[in-house]
Enzyme design. Sequence first.
Site, short mmCIF file in Angstrom:
data_model
loop_
_atom_site.label_atom_id
_atom_site.label_comp_id
_atom_site.label_asym_id
_atom_site.label_seq_id
_atom_site.Cartn_x
_atom_site.Cartn_y
_atom_site.Cartn_z
N ASP A 1 31.52 56.96 71.63
CA ASP A 1 30.59 55.86 71.31
C ASP A 1 29.25 56.19 71.94
O ASP A 1 28.92 57.36 72.11
CB ASP A 1 31.16 54.52 71.77
CG ASP A 1 30.68 53.35 70.92
OD1 ASP A 1 29.47 53.07 70.94
OD2 ASP A 1 31.51 52.72 70.22
N GLY B 1 28.83 61.76 70.56
CA GLY B 1 28.64 60.33 70.81
C GLY B 1 27.70 59.72 69.80
O GLY B 1 27.29 60.35 68.83
N HIS B 2 27.33 58.47 70.08
CA HIS B 2 26.48 57.70 69.17
C HIS B 2 25.05 57.58 69.68
O HIS B 2 24.30 56.73 69.21
CB HIS B 2 27.07 56.31 68.94
CG HIS B 2 28.40 56.33 68.24
ND1 HIS B 2 29.09 55.19 67.93
CD2 HIS B 2 29.15 57.36 67.77
CE1 HIS B 2 30.23 55.52 67.32
NE2 HIS B 2 30.29 56.83 67.22
N GLY B 3 24.68 58.39 70.66
CA GLY B 3 23.31 58.42 71.12
C GLY B 3 23.05 57.45 72.26
O GLY B 3 23.95 56.98 72.94
#
Length: 297
Positions: free
Chosen positions: A123, A145-147
């Site tokens: 995430d 991940g999602h930054g």
Amino acid sequence: MGTITAPPARPWSEKNYWLMFYQVHGLTVTGGSTGLLDGRGGTWWGDKCKRHALVVMNCADVELSQFSSKNSPQMHIAVCQSSKVHLTQLTITAPWDSPNTDGVHVDRSQDVRVTRSTIGTGDDCVSIGPGSRFVTVDGIVCGPGHGVSVGSLGRKGATESVEYIDVKNVQFINTANGARIKTWQGGKGYAKSISFTDIKFTNVDHPVVINQFYVDRHDVPNMGAVALSNITYTNLKGTSRYKTAVEFDCSESGSCTNIHVNSVAITAAYGGETVARCQNAQGDTSGYVYPKIPCLR
């Protein structure tokens, strides 16, 4: 520090965390070269109810440094309702497909710094939630991940605020997002004075994102938006996995203003051109900006 391993899932299933520091002032925790928190997340990721590994709640003057956290059931480190917290020289890891395993989550806190760390999860590497002010993310390597995400804000019509967020010297490598701001439709309040500076992208799906339509079918539709203002992007460069490298999706309510973009060069990872998709954002560009952002001056 050595290795601290989470117990089997069931004995601590009645709580939403594994470890917590609560109402502590003036705490330093360092792990040296061998410090490790092992959350044994693989036993949890298939369950709907998961648990954070480490929570810092109602604390002040806290430093966590030089240890690793792996495979948290949910968020690795959550900083909640706290101030003057410094997280530095951490290594945080979980598989790319592990759900909700944010590296560091900041919620209703101020004067928080996340520095000189390597974070790769399923995430957000760092998520900055409602009620947070004066948060600095500096010197992070993020991926997978999602930054780094500011939000999500305004879920179920809530009134929320985030301000004075400084994200700088971050490398995003093979992430789903890079520099992201996300708000729910129907939310109220504001997010302002947010900067992304000296950012490098390597094969990132969506390098630069503002999304004011972060909404699912259970949320409040089409009723205004959290106001975004004074958002600055300076010296962003690297490669995008997909053609669309910049996405500014703002509400028709005029709630995306004073967006400033200075010196951006994001090319396609595998050749070809990149583009920017932009609606209802107001602001300006300066210096060399590629791809060109059509709705900014």
